[in-house]
Design a protein around this motif. Sequence first.
Motif, PDB file in Angstrom:
ATOM      1  N   GLY A  97       0.842  -1.190   0.000  1.00 20.40           N
ATOM      2  CA  GLY A  97       0.000   0.000   0.000  1.00 20.40           C
ATOM      3  C   GLY A  97       0.874   1.236   0.000  1.00 20.40           C
ATOM      4  N   LEU A  98       0.336   2.285  -0.581  1.00 20.54           N
ATOM      5  CA  LEU A  98       1.026   3.574  -0.576  1.00 20.54           C
ATOM      6  C   LEU A  98       0.099   4.616   0.038  1.00 20.54           C
ATOM      7  CD1 LEU A  98       2.547   3.651  -4.181  1.00 20.54           C
ATOM      8  CD2 LEU A  98       3.759   3.213  -2.039  1.00 20.54           C
ATOM      9  N   LEU A  99       0.584   5.296   1.044  1.00 21.17           N
ATOM     10  CA  LEU A  99      -0.140   6.394   1.666  1.00 21.17           C
ATOM     11  C   LEU A  99       0.498   7.674   1.154  1.00 21.17           C
ATOM     12  CD1 LEU A  99      -2.238   7.400   3.696  1.00 21.17           C
ATOM     13  CD2 LEU A  99      -0.535   7.044   5.508  1.00 21.17           C
ATOM     14  N   ILE A 100      -0.256   8.415   0.349  1.00 19.98           N
ATOM     15  CA  ILE A 100       0.291   9.588  -0.324  1.00 19.98           C
ATOM     16  C   ILE A 100      -0.482  10.826   0.112  1.00 19.98           C
ATOM     17  CG2 ILE A 100       0.779  10.687  -2.548  1.00 19.98           C
ATOM     18  CD1 ILE A 100       0.790   7.870  -3.796  1.00 19.98           C
ATOM     19  N   ASN A 101       0.246  11.802   0.656  1.00 20.98           N
ATOM     20  CA  ASN A 101      -0.360  13.055   1.087  1.00 20.98           C
ATOM     21  C   ASN A 101      -0.008  14.158   0.083  1.00 20.98           C
ATOM     22  OD1 ASN A 101      -1.569  15.100   2.519  1.00 20.98           O
ATOM     23  ND2 ASN A 101       0.044  15.262   4.038  1.00 20.98           N
ATOM     24  N   PHE A 102      -1.025  14.709  -0.545  1.00 25.89           N
ATOM     25  CA  PHE A 102      -0.794  15.764  -1.541  1.00 25.89           C
ATOM     26  C   PHE A 102      -0.726  17.153  -0.913  1.00 25.89           C
ATOM     27  CE2 PHE A 102      -1.878  12.444  -4.519  1.00 25.89           C
ATOM     28  CZ  PHE A 102      -1.111  12.762  -5.626  1.00 25.89           C
ATOM     29  N   TYR A 103      -1.025  17.272   0.376  1.00 22.32           N
ATOM     30  CA  TYR A 103      -0.941  18.572   1.040  1.00 22.32           C
ATOM     31  C   TYR A 103       0.452  18.714   1.650  1.00 22.32           C
ATOM     32  CZ  TYR A 103      -2.377  22.672   3.696  1.00 22.32           C
ATOM     33  OH  TYR A 103      -2.494  23.949   4.191  1.00 22.32           O
ATOM     34  N   THR A 104       1.434  18.782   0.777  1.00 25.46           N
ATOM     35  CA  THR A 104       2.831  18.842   1.198  1.00 25.46           C
ATOM     36  C   THR A 104       3.643  19.521   0.102  1.00 25.46           C
ATOM     37  OG1 THR A 104       4.715  17.503   1.900  1.00 25.46           O
ATOM     38  CG2 THR A 104       3.331  16.567   0.199  1.00 25.46           C
ATOM     39  N   GLU A 105       4.817  19.965   0.457  1.00 25.63           N
ATOM     40  CA  GLU A 105       5.716  20.544  -0.540  1.00 25.63           C
ATOM     41  C   GLU A 105       6.465  19.455  -1.298  1.00 25.63           C
ATOM     42  OE1 GLU A 105       6.033  23.774  -1.531  1.00 25.63           O
ATOM     43  OE2 GLU A 105       4.294  24.088  -0.233  1.00 25.63           O
ATOM     44  N   ASN A 106       6.673  18.295  -0.648  1.00 22.36           N
ATOM     45  CA  ASN A 106       7.465  17.232  -1.244  1.00 22.36           C
ATOM     46  C   ASN A 106       6.832  15.872  -0.910  1.00 22.36           C
ATOM     47  OD1 ASN A 106       9.404  15.251  -1.829  1.00 22.36           O
ATOM     48  ND2 ASN A 106      11.098  16.647  -1.418  1.00 22.36           N
ATOM     49  N   ILE A 107       6.230  15.260  -1.903  1.00 18.14           N
ATOM     50  CA  ILE A 107       5.526  13.992  -1.694  1.00 18.14           C
ATOM     51  C   ILE A 107       6.459  12.905  -1.163  1.00 18.14           C
ATOM     52  CG2 ILE A 107       4.574  12.042  -3.015  1.00 18.14           C
ATOM     53  CD1 ILE A 107       2.723  13.883  -4.346  1.00 18.14           C
ATOM     54  N   THR A 108       7.664  12.825  -1.672  1.00 14.16           N
ATOM     55  CA  THR A 108       8.540  11.722  -1.271  1.00 14.16           C
ATOM     56  C   THR A 108       8.913  11.784   0.208  1.00 14.16           C
ATOM     57  OG1 THR A 108      10.470  12.949  -2.067  1.00 14.16           O
ATOM     58  CG2 THR A 108       9.518  11.334  -3.564  1.00 14.16           C
ATOM     59  N   LYS A 109       8.893  12.952   0.816  1.00 13.73           N
ATOM     60  CA  LYS A 109       9.223  13.056   2.233  1.00 13.73           C
ATOM     61  C   LYS A 109       8.084  12.574   3.126  1.00 13.73           C
ATOM     62  CE  LYS A 109      12.693  16.676   2.022  1.00 13.73           C
ATOM     63  NZ  LYS A 109      13.066  18.038   2.377  1.00 13.73           N
ATOM     64  N   SER A 110       6.852  12.660   2.653  1.00 12.72           N
ATOM     65  CA  SER A 110       5.722  12.257   3.483  1.00 12.72           C
ATOM     66  C   SER A 110       5.113  10.915   3.065  1.00 12.72           C
ATOM     67  CB  SER A 110       4.633  13.342   3.451  1.00 12.72           C
ATOM     68  OG  SER A 110       4.110  13.479   2.141  1.00 12.72           O
ATOM     69  N   LEU A 111       5.483  10.399   1.910  1.00 11.42           N
ATOM     70  CA  LEU A 111       4.925   9.151   1.413  1.00 11.42           C
ATOM     71  C   LEU A 111       5.267   7.981   2.332  1.00 11.42           C
ATOM     72  CD1 LEU A 111       4.370   7.853  -1.974  1.00 11.42           C
ATOM     73  CD2 LEU A 111       6.086   6.576  -0.725  1.00 11.42           C
TER      74      LEU A 111
END
Length: 136
Positions: free
Chosen positions: A109-123
């Motif tokens: 599973g991938l949890l992806i937050n689009f409310y961020t400046e950098n997706i890879t840091k919060s993914l």
Amino acid sequence: MAATKKQVTQLSYDITGFAIKVHKNLGPGLLESIYETCLRFELERNGYSVKQQVTANVVYDGLLIETSLKIDLLVNDLVVVELKTVEELKPVHQAQLLTYMKLLEKPQGLLINFYTENITKSLKPLVNEYFTSLPD
């Protein structure tokens, strides 16, 4: 033929790349449904099989419970993608994704937050026992 760990990992990497592309194009601050639609578009345009808003039913001790639980995206019938547009991902978001993966019996599973400046840091990529049972 069952997928391998390497194939599932590569698929997750590809999904992440398309999420980054969508995020770079749109930026943060939009509704989750917009990112979901755009990510599905990118994935399908690039040859991936995507199911959107998949219903996950619950089986409890032999009792089938039809629910209104909806999984954002299921890619190639292997990777569950849960999208968020929140200031901060919480442990409950990871627990939700792990539960969806278990209900659908999917390995990653991938949890992806689009409310961020950098997706890879919060993914947050998550795996479970279905992943560990896959061949290398």
